[in-house]
Design a protein around this motif. Structure first.
Motif, PDB file in Angstrom:
ATOM      1  N   TRP A 401      -7.278   4.602  -4.205  1.00  0.00           N
ATOM      2  CA  TRP A 401      -6.828   3.455  -4.660  1.00  0.00           C
ATOM      3  C   TRP A 401      -7.287   1.989  -4.855  1.00  0.00           C
ATOM      4  O   TRP A 401      -8.437   1.295  -4.901  1.00  0.00           O
ATOM      5  CB  TRP A 401      -5.645   3.030  -3.086  1.00  0.00           C
ATOM      6  CG  TRP A 401      -5.693   3.532  -2.525  1.00  0.00           C
ATOM      7  CD1 TRP A 401      -5.948   5.413  -2.310  1.00  0.00           C
ATOM      8  CD2 TRP A 401      -4.164   4.062  -2.887  1.00  0.00           C
ATOM      9  NE1 TRP A 401      -4.606   5.852  -1.627  1.00  0.00           N
ATOM     10  CE2 TRP A 401      -3.855   5.151  -2.127  1.00  0.00           C
ATOM     11  CE3 TRP A 401      -2.791   3.083  -3.521  1.00  0.00           C
ATOM     12  CZ2 TRP A 401      -2.702   5.493  -1.886  1.00  0.00           C
ATOM     13  CZ3 TRP A 401      -1.832   3.727  -3.444  1.00  0.00           C
ATOM     14  CH2 TRP A 401      -1.667   5.353  -2.459  1.00  0.00           C
ATOM     15  N   ASP A 405      -5.932  -3.652  -9.874  1.00  0.00           N
ATOM     16  CA  ASP A 405      -7.541  -2.932 -10.362  1.00  0.00           C
ATOM     17  C   ASP A 405      -8.627  -3.693  -9.782  1.00  0.00           C
ATOM     18  O   ASP A 405      -9.507  -3.356 -10.031  1.00  0.00           O
ATOM     19  CB  ASP A 405      -7.595  -3.809 -11.595  1.00  0.00           C
ATOM     20  CG  ASP A 405      -6.501  -3.522 -12.217  1.00  0.00           C
ATOM     21  OD1 ASP A 405      -5.915  -2.788 -12.654  1.00  0.00           O
ATOM     22  OD2 ASP A 405      -6.117  -4.217 -13.979  1.00  0.00           O
ATOM     23  N   ILE A 427       0.564  -4.849  -7.988  1.00  0.00           N
ATOM     24  CA  ILE A 427       0.509  -3.615  -8.387  1.00  0.00           C
ATOM     25  C   ILE A 427      -1.046  -2.280  -7.948  1.00  0.00           C
ATOM     26  O   ILE A 427      -2.156  -2.716  -8.135  1.00  0.00           O
ATOM     27  CB  ILE A 427       0.143  -3.269  -9.936  1.00  0.00           C
ATOM     28  CG1 ILE A 427       1.087  -4.432 -10.302  1.00  0.00           C
ATOM     29  CG2 ILE A 427       0.235  -1.946 -10.916  1.00  0.00           C
ATOM     30  CD1 ILE A 427       2.642  -3.526 -10.569  1.00  0.00           C
ATOM     31  N   TYR A 428      -0.300  -1.433  -7.252  1.00  0.00           N
ATOM     32  CA  TYR A 428      -1.168  -0.575  -6.312  1.00  0.00           C
ATOM     33  C   TYR A 428      -1.257   0.785  -8.252  1.00  0.00           C
ATOM     34  O   TYR A 428      -0.650   1.186  -7.661  1.00  0.00           O
ATOM     35  CB  TYR A 428      -0.545  -0.614  -5.396  1.00  0.00           C
ATOM     36  CG  TYR A 428      -1.160  -1.676  -3.763  1.00  0.00           C
ATOM     37  CD1 TYR A 428      -1.124  -0.955  -2.958  1.00  0.00           C
ATOM     38  CD2 TYR A 428       0.171  -2.560  -3.875  1.00  0.00           C
ATOM     39  CE1 TYR A 428      -1.488  -2.581  -1.927  1.00  0.00           C
ATOM     40  CE2 TYR A 428       0.457  -3.133  -3.517  1.00  0.00           C
ATOM     41  CZ  TYR A 428      -0.298  -3.468  -2.304  1.00  0.00           C
ATOM     42  OH  TYR A 428      -0.696  -4.196  -1.886  1.00  0.00           O
ATOM     43  N   THR A 429      -2.863   1.033  -7.764  1.00  0.00           N
ATOM     44  CA  THR A 429      -3.416   2.629  -8.069  1.00  0.00           C
ATOM     45  C   THR A 429      -3.682   3.191  -7.370  1.00  0.00           C
ATOM     46  O   THR A 429      -4.525   2.548  -6.819  1.00  0.00           O
ATOM     47  CB  THR A 429      -4.140   2.279  -9.078  1.00  0.00           C
ATOM     48  OG1 THR A 429      -3.009   0.672 -10.193  1.00  0.00           O
ATOM     49  CG2 THR A 429      -3.908   3.170 -10.433  1.00  0.00           C
ATOM     50  N   LYS A 442      -3.569   9.479 -12.544  1.00  0.00           N
ATOM     51  CA  LYS A 442      -3.426   8.044 -11.685  1.00  0.00           C
ATOM     52  C   LYS A 442      -1.897   7.956 -12.230  1.00  0.00           C
ATOM     53  O   LYS A 442      -1.191   8.424 -12.790  1.00  0.00           O
ATOM     54  CB  LYS A 442      -4.010   7.369 -12.712  1.00  0.00           C
ATOM     55  CG  LYS A 442      -5.276   7.169 -12.961  1.00  0.00           C
ATOM     56  CD  LYS A 442      -5.733   6.047 -14.168  1.00  0.00           C
ATOM     57  CE  LYS A 442      -7.444   5.753 -13.847  1.00  0.00           C
ATOM     58  NZ  LYS A 442      -7.760   4.149 -14.596  1.00  0.00           N
ATOM     59  N   THR A 444       0.922   4.527 -10.383  1.00  0.00           N
ATOM     60  CA  THR A 444       1.080   2.964 -10.609  1.00  0.00           C
ATOM     61  C   THR A 444       2.095   3.071  -9.359  1.00  0.00           C
ATOM     62  O   THR A 444       3.342   3.500  -9.772  1.00  0.00           O
ATOM     63  CB  THR A 444       0.837   2.546 -11.260  1.00  0.00           C
ATOM     64  OG1 THR A 444       2.369   2.496 -13.029  1.00  0.00           O
ATOM     65  CG2 THR A 444      -0.108   1.907 -12.327  1.00  0.00           C
ATOM     66  N   HIS A 445       2.475   1.956  -8.509  1.00  0.00           N
ATOM     67  CA  HIS A 445       3.319   1.779  -7.754  1.00  0.00           C
ATOM     68  C   HIS A 445       3.628  -0.310  -7.716  1.00  0.00           C
ATOM     69  O   HIS A 445       2.619  -1.140  -7.459  1.00  0.00           O
ATOM     70  CB  HIS A 445       3.210   2.090  -6.103  1.00  0.00           C
ATOM     71  CG  HIS A 445       4.192   1.752  -5.855  1.00  0.00           C
ATOM     72  ND1 HIS A 445       5.974   2.291  -6.021  1.00  0.00           N
ATOM     73  CD2 HIS A 445       4.593   0.801  -4.481  1.00  0.00           C
ATOM     74  CE1 HIS A 445       6.651   1.866  -4.901  1.00  0.00           C
ATOM     75  NE2 HIS A 445       6.184   1.318  -3.604  1.00  0.00           N
ATOM     76  N   ASN A 446       4.301  -0.867  -7.793  1.00  0.00           N
ATOM     77  CA  ASN A 446       4.641  -2.438  -8.050  1.00  0.00           C
ATOM     78  C   ASN A 446       5.077  -2.672  -6.846  1.00  0.00           C
ATOM     79  O   ASN A 446       6.471  -2.135  -6.119  1.00  0.00           O
ATOM     80  CB  ASN A 446       5.075  -3.062  -8.487  1.00  0.00           C
ATOM     81  CG  ASN A 446       5.532  -3.985  -9.249  1.00  0.00           C
ATOM     82  OD1 ASN A 446       5.011  -4.905  -8.113  1.00  0.00           O
ATOM     83  ND2 ASN A 446       6.434  -5.081  -9.431  1.00  0.00           N
TER      84      ASN A 446
END
Length: 478
Positions: A401, A405, A427-429, A442, A444-446
């Protein structure tokens, strides 16, 4: 004076060695005073017989007794009655025997002539089969006085007993019983199997018996698939049978007298070894979806299968454009294996004796497929946040996670924030990785973190859109 009454018959017969009586018939009107018998001689010296009764009896007869005999009867009134007869002395019927033209005969082939021989005079002959007179038909059976002709003899013609009866007008005599064996056959062959089963288990025993109607008894030979076996006789015993003993067994009968053969339709013997030790051979390398073609081969250590059945997860496995079989179905090929091909594959081998099976569990490595993150996009401080990274994969992916970045120390699919603060917004990746396929995905989630109550005080995005639409519509009216 002499009368013309018939005192004696013209002829009288007698048998040598026996007695004969000259019958005398006297008229009732004659009262006998003197009665004389004499034998007439050509020399004139007649033999005078003094006899107290009317009838003259001579014997034991010899050939010399043959001749003419006269009788003179003088009545009380001096009338004379004369009579004359001729005596024939016959040889007795004796030594009646039957002889054959052949010592042995073959049915349909031989013509047998039986001759009846006897001593005696003026003989006639009569043939009997048992107690039944032999009736000549002019073709198969013919009688010529003392001979019986049998053309193309049948087996029962001379089984008899055959008798010849010889007779003359005074006596008869019958021959001793005669019979002759007629060689026939072989015919009516029959075979028996013990046990009488369509197929036999390997290592079992089998007995074949053959019989034939034949006289004399036929010589029996055994053949296997057309080749003569060393065993001879009525029985062929086979022990500890193997599959190589499967085939056609036949019996041939030979009669050395008739020189004829007869063969029996072959009996089919099938030896089957039960199936055991069934196993599926599969690739030992890892299977990767989209990259690998798989061959599954099913074989048994013992026994031969008549049919092969494949199942996947207990359901019949059908042919598709990716699933093909060899002609005997012992090998199954899956072209470019996919994740849906994973499961339990069962191979079932069957023959007439039994069934045996084996199971292979196929694992297909794939993924990770497209990743996604589930969880809220907006939360208030002190609410619990649960984010979950979903990326289908086998084996299961490993996860990393990042937040804006920056790598986090989270290696599970779930990321949980107990009491988020404003600084948790961002932003979560999520990155999913399959160590076997080497692939990564991959997502992503805001996330926005608001103060307490701020989410309830603010209009929702939908409400804001409705308000903007209403405002625009109002401005157009003005």
């Amino acid at each position: 004076c002499c009368s013309c009454n018939i005192l004696v018959p013209p002829n009288v017969s007698g048998v040598k060695g026996k007695y004969v009586t000259f019958p005398l018939t006297m008229p009732s009107s004659v009262q006998v005073s003197v009665l004389s018998w004499f034998k007439v001689s050509s020399s004139g010296n007649n033999n005078i017989f003094k006899w107290a009764t009317y009838e003259l009896q001579l014997g034991p007869l010899t050939s010399a007794d043959s001749g003419t005999y006269s009788v003179t009867v003088v009545g009380t009134n001096m009338d004379v009655e004369l009579g004359q007869t001729t005596l024939e002395v016959l040889d007795p019927v004796a030594e009646v025997t039957i002889t054959s033209s052949l010592n042995e005969a073959v049915e349909f082939n031989s013509t047998v002539i039986l001759t009846c021989s006897a001593k005696g005079s003026f003989l006639t002959y009569k043939w009997l089969n048992g107690s039944t007179p032999v009736v000549a038909d002019g073709k198969h059976l013919m009688v010529n006085a003392s001979q019986l002709f049998v053309a193309g003899v049948f087996r029962k013609d001379l089984q008899g007993p055959i008798y010849c009866t010889v007779q003359n007008q005074l006596e008869s005599s019958t021959s001793p019983a005669f019979s002759m064996n007629v060689s026939y056959g072989p015919e009516n062959l029959a075979m028996m199997k013990v046990p009488d089963a369509a197929f036999l288990k390997k290592d079992s025993n089998l007995t074949l018996s053959c019989s034939a109607v034949s006289s004399p008894a036929a010589e029996l030979k055994w053949f296997f698939n057309g080749a003569e076996l060393p065993q001879k006789g009525t029985t062929l015993a086979l022990t500890s049978l193997e599959e190589k003993h499967s085939g056609n067994y036949s019996c041939v009968a030979f009669n050395s007298k008739t020189m004829r053969y007869a063969a029996l339709q072959a009996a089919t013997v099938l030896i089957i070894e039960p199936i055991s030790g069934t196993n599926i051979t599969a690739p030992t390398s890892l299977l990767i979806a989209g990259n690998t073609t798989v061959n599954l081969t099913c074989k048994a250590s013992k026994g031969k299968a008549d049919s092969v059945t494949w199942l996947k997860d207990d359901k019949p496995l059908m042919d598709t454009n990716r699933i093909v079989y060899t002609s005997d179905k012992t090998t199954l090929t899956i072209i470019t294996v996919q994740k849906e091909d994973a499961g339990n594959y069962k191979c079932q081998l069957t023959n007439k004796m039994n069934s045996d099976s084996s199971i292979y569990t196929m694992a297909v490595n794939y993924g990770p497929e497209k990743a996604s993150i589930t969880g809220p996009s907006k939360v208030e401080v002190e609410d619990t946040v649960e984010l979950k990274c979903i990326a289908p994969s086998f084996p299961p992916s490993t996860y990393t996670w990042k937040f804006n970045d920056t790598l986090l120390k989270i290696t599970t699919a779930e990321y949980k924030i107990e009491k988020p603060v404003y600084s948790n917004s961002g932003i979560y990746t999520c990155e999913a990785r399959n160590s076997v396929t080497g692939l990564t995905q991959k997502a992503t989630h805001n996330l926005k973190v608001k103060g307490v109550g701020e989410l309830n005080d603010q209009l929702s995005d939908g409400a804001i859109a409705v308000c903007l639409f209403s405002l625009s519509f109002s401005l157009l009216l003005f």
